[in-house]
Design an enzyme around this catalytic site. Structure first.
Site, short mmCIF file in Angstrom:
data_model
loop_
_atom_site.label_atom_id
_atom_site.label_comp_id
_atom_site.label_asym_id
_atom_site.label_seq_id
_atom_site.Cartn_x
_atom_site.Cartn_y
_atom_site.Cartn_z
N THR A 133 0.83 -1.21 0.00
CA THR A 133 0.00 0.00 0.00
C THR A 133 0.87 1.26 0.00
OG1 THR A 133 -1.42 1.30 1.46
CG2 THR A 133 -0.13 -0.38 2.51
N GLU A 135 0.41 3.56 1.89
CA GLU A 135 0.47 4.07 3.26
C GLU A 135 1.81 3.82 3.92
OE1 GLU A 135 -3.09 3.59 5.61
OE2 GLU A 135 -4.29 3.23 3.83
N TYR A 158 -1.14 -0.20 11.17
CA TYR A 158 -1.39 -0.90 9.90
C TYR A 158 -0.23 -0.66 8.93
CZ TYR A 158 -3.15 -1.40 5.09
OH TYR A 158 -3.28 -1.71 3.76
P1 NAD Z 1 -9.86 -6.85 3.07
O1 NAD Z 1 -9.73 -6.56 4.53
O2 NAD Z 1 -11.12 -6.55 2.36
O3 NAD Z 1 -9.54 -8.40 2.80
C1 NAD Z 1 -8.53 -9.09 3.46
C2 NAD Z 1 -8.79 -10.58 3.27
O4 NAD Z 1 -7.73 -11.31 3.94
C3 NAD Z 1 -10.10 -11.07 3.90
O5 NAD Z 1 -10.76 -11.93 3.02
C4 NAD Z 1 -9.64 -11.81 5.15
O6 NAD Z 1 -10.54 -12.87 5.52
C5 NAD Z 1 -8.30 -12.35 4.71
N1 NAD Z 1 -7.40 -12.61 5.84
C6 NAD Z 1 -7.14 -11.82 6.91
N2 NAD Z 1 -6.27 -12.41 7.73
C7 NAD Z 1 -5.93 -13.60 7.15
C8 NAD Z 1 -5.05 -14.65 7.51
N3 NAD Z 1 -4.34 -14.61 8.64
N4 NAD Z 1 -4.95 -15.72 6.69
C9 NAD Z 1 -5.68 -15.80 5.55
N5 NAD Z 1 -6.53 -14.83 5.17
C10 NAD Z 1 -6.65 -13.73 5.96
O7 NAD Z 1 -8.63 -6.10 2.41
P2 NAD Z 1 -8.50 -5.47 0.94
O8 NAD Z 1 -8.99 -4.07 0.98
O9 NAD Z 1 -9.05 -6.41 -0.04
O10 NAD Z 1 -6.92 -5.42 0.80
C11 NAD Z 1 -6.20 -6.52 0.27
C12 NAD Z 1 -4.73 -6.19 0.29
O11 NAD Z 1 -4.48 -5.01 -0.47
C13 NAD Z 1 -4.18 -5.92 1.69
O12 NAD Z 1 -2.92 -6.52 1.81
C14 NAD Z 1 -4.07 -4.40 1.76
O13 NAD Z 1 -3.02 -4.03 2.60
C15 NAD Z 1 -3.78 -4.07 0.31
N6 NAD Z 1 -4.24 -2.73 -0.15
C16 NAD Z 1 -5.54 -2.35 0.07
C17 NAD Z 1 -5.95 -1.10 -0.42
C18 NAD Z 1 -7.38 -0.64 -0.26
O14 NAD Z 1 -7.69 0.51 -0.59
N7 NAD Z 1 -8.30 -1.46 0.22
C19 NAD Z 1 -5.05 -0.27 -1.11
C20 NAD Z 1 -3.74 -0.71 -1.31
C21 NAD Z 1 -3.34 -1.96 -0.83
P1 TYD Z 2 -10.40 4.40 4.92
O1 TYD Z 2 -11.46 4.02 3.95
O2 TYD Z 2 -10.44 3.80 6.29
O3 TYD Z 2 -9.00 4.15 4.21
P2 TYD Z 2 -7.50 4.59 4.69
O4 TYD Z 2 -7.53 4.98 6.11
O5 TYD Z 2 -6.74 3.31 4.46
O6 TYD Z 2 -7.09 5.69 3.77
O7 TYD Z 2 -10.45 5.98 5.08
C1 TYD Z 2 -10.30 6.84 3.99
C2 TYD Z 2 -10.26 8.25 4.53
O8 TYD Z 2 -11.55 8.58 5.05
C3 TYD Z 2 -9.30 8.44 5.67
O9 TYD Z 2 -8.71 9.76 5.57
C4 TYD Z 2 -10.16 8.38 6.92
C5 TYD Z 2 -11.48 8.94 6.44
N1 TYD Z 2 -12.69 8.37 7.08
C6 TYD Z 2 -13.68 9.23 7.58
O10 TYD Z 2 -13.56 10.47 7.51
N2 TYD Z 2 -14.78 8.67 8.15
C7 TYD Z 2 -14.96 7.33 8.26
O11 TYD Z 2 -15.98 6.88 8.82
C8 TYD Z 2 -13.94 6.46 7.72
C9 TYD Z 2 -14.07 4.97 7.79
C10 TYD Z 2 -12.83 7.03 7.13
#
Ligand code: NAD
Ligand code: TYD
Length: 362
Positions: A133, A135, A158
């Site tokens: 990510t 982040e 995180y």
């Molecule tokens: P999510 O929380 O929706 O999904 C995570 C999945 O991992 C779930 O299905 C959960 O059951 C599984 N999981 C958790 N712990 C586990 C374990 N110990 N063993 C096996 N499975 C496990 O997350 P997401 O938003 O789909 O993100 C997926 C990946 O992408 C993550 O590594 C996250 O850091 C990365 N990422 C997410 C974003 C975003 O905006 N959501 C952006 C950049 C990178």
């Molecule tokens: P989020 O979806 O949790 O993603 P990330 O923290 O990984 O960027 O949050 C996106 C942005 O929105 C973040 O700046 C926190 C803000 N936020 C709110 O203002 N209200 C909310 O209820 C949530 C969940 C996030």
């Protein structure tokens, strides 16, 4: 045929990746999904794919299970999505993030290395992609972008756990010449996003006529990418990226949080006004959907001010670019939620209710 181990494939991005790979390759691809099914993972999301994939419920930290998966299925590629992914939860309970995000990744690396190493040489054409990510780079001021050379400066538990995992991946590349790559993407949005992250939470609350919690003054900036574009980036990096490299993924789509909330309100109102069939999912009067729902609440601890990714490397080296404009992606996403309220109801469990009540007691 190549076999992919997709960890965390029942979560938001992992499941979208499974769907993308099946729609692109049909029966020409073999997918093994390993997922612990935490609150964030749901088999409902993979309901229509279950006959085309092998699903295994399990923990990436489980060395015995993961080695068996490598032995039994002859894995060629690993795409590691499995993670605890919510910053707010990491502030409440950092320990779990160390366990899954760091130790789990390291266990996957070890099992892959053991399985792929024959007579001191790696099998041909095997690769491990760590889904990371933006982040990990920390927080930006008003100007500038994260490049792959930006030093890691994680500021939440995180982000610290994801940075540590990245460092382990890089250490395995250097120490053992392990064939791994890393992608670092900006915030994703799209279908199957668990409704505790900003966009799906806002959609859910608007439909219920509930207040919309915006942290601090709402001026924090995130760089939003449609999830399918992220899946395409992962596919291209996995197959065509240079081993050992990091690729940033993002679409130059920076928005303030309060702007995201207002855009979502405007689109839902508009879609409701023009499509009476959507009224059935409203749990409030249409007239209640307006900016008065916005409620500025206590800021997140250590809230990163701004994220913005420079995707020049992946664009120039691998010809990847975001295909979905935000204006289209956000409407597609909102329509998906309006048409899939049953999915939302199914994934919103007791755990979610406890979490929600704890976080948003105002
Ligand atoms: P999510 O929380 O929706 O999904 C995570 C999945 O991992 C779930 O299905 C959960 O059951 C599984 N999981 C958790 N712990 C586990 C374990 N110990 N063993 C096996 N499975 C496990 O997350 P997401 O938003 O789909 O993100 C997926 C990946 O992408 C993550 O590594 C996250 O850091 C990365 N990422 C997410 C974003 C975003 O905006 N959501 C952006 C950049 C990178
Ligand atoms: P989020 O979806 O949790 O993603 P990330 O923290 O990984 O960027 O949050 C996106 C942005 O929105 C973040 O700046 C926190 C803000 N936020 C709110 O203002 N209200 C909310 O209820 C949530 C969940 C996030």
């Amino acid at each position: 045929m190549k076999t992919y181990l997709v960890t965390g494939g029942a979560g938001f991005i992992g499941a979208n990746f499974v769907k993308y790979m099946l729609s692109k390759n049909g029966s020409g691809v073999s997918l093994v999904v390993l997922d612990k099914l935490t609150y964030a993972g749901n088999l409902k999301t993979l309901e229509t794919e279950l006959t085309d994939i092998k699903f295994i419920r399990g923990d990436i930290c489980d060395a015995k299970l993961v080695s068996e998966v490598f032995t039994n299925y002859g894995i060629d590629f690993v795409v590691n999505f499995a993670a605890e992914s919510h910053v707010d939860r990491s502030i409440e309970n950092p320990q779990l993030f160390l366990q899954t995000n760091i130790l789990g990744t390291q266990n996957l690396l070890d099992c892959a290395m053991k399985s792929w190493m024959i007579d001191q040489m790696y099998k041909k054409d095997v690769r491990f992609l760590q889904v990371s990510t933006d982040e990990v780079y920390g927080s930006l001021g008003d100007v500038g972008y994260f490049s792959e050379k930006t030093p890691l400066n994680p500021r939440s538990p995180y982000a610290a756990s994801k940075s540590s995992a990245d460092l382990f991946v890089q250490a395995y590349v250097e120490t053992y010449q392990f064939p791994a790559l890393i992608t670092r993407c900006s915030n994703n949005y799209g279908p199957y996003h668990f409704p505790e992250k900003l966009i799906p939470l806002i959609i859910k609350n608007i439909l219920e006529g509930k207040q919309l919690p915006v942290y601090g003054d709402g001026t924090n900036v995130r760089d939003w990418l449609y999830v399918e574009d992220h899946c395409k980036a992962i596919d291209v990096v996995l197959h065509n990226g240079r081993v050992g490299e990091v690729y940033n993924v993002g679409g130059h789509n920076e928005r303030k949080n309060v702007e995201i909330v207002k855009i979502t309100i405007d689109h839902i109102k508009n879609l409701m006004e023009n499509n009476p069939e959507y009224h059935r999912v409203l749990k409030t009067e249409l007239s209640n959907i307006n900016y008065d729902l916005i409620k500025f609440v206590k800021d997140r601890k250590g809230h990163d001010k701004r994220y913005a990714v420079d995707p020049t490397k992946i664009t120039t080296e691998l010809s990847w670019y975001p295909e979905t404009k935000f204006e289209d992606g956000i409407v597609k996403t909102i329509k998906w939620y309006l048409e899939n309220q049953k999915w939302v109801e199914d994934v919103v469990s007791r755990d979610y209710q406890d979490y929600y009540n704890k976080m948003y007691l105002w």
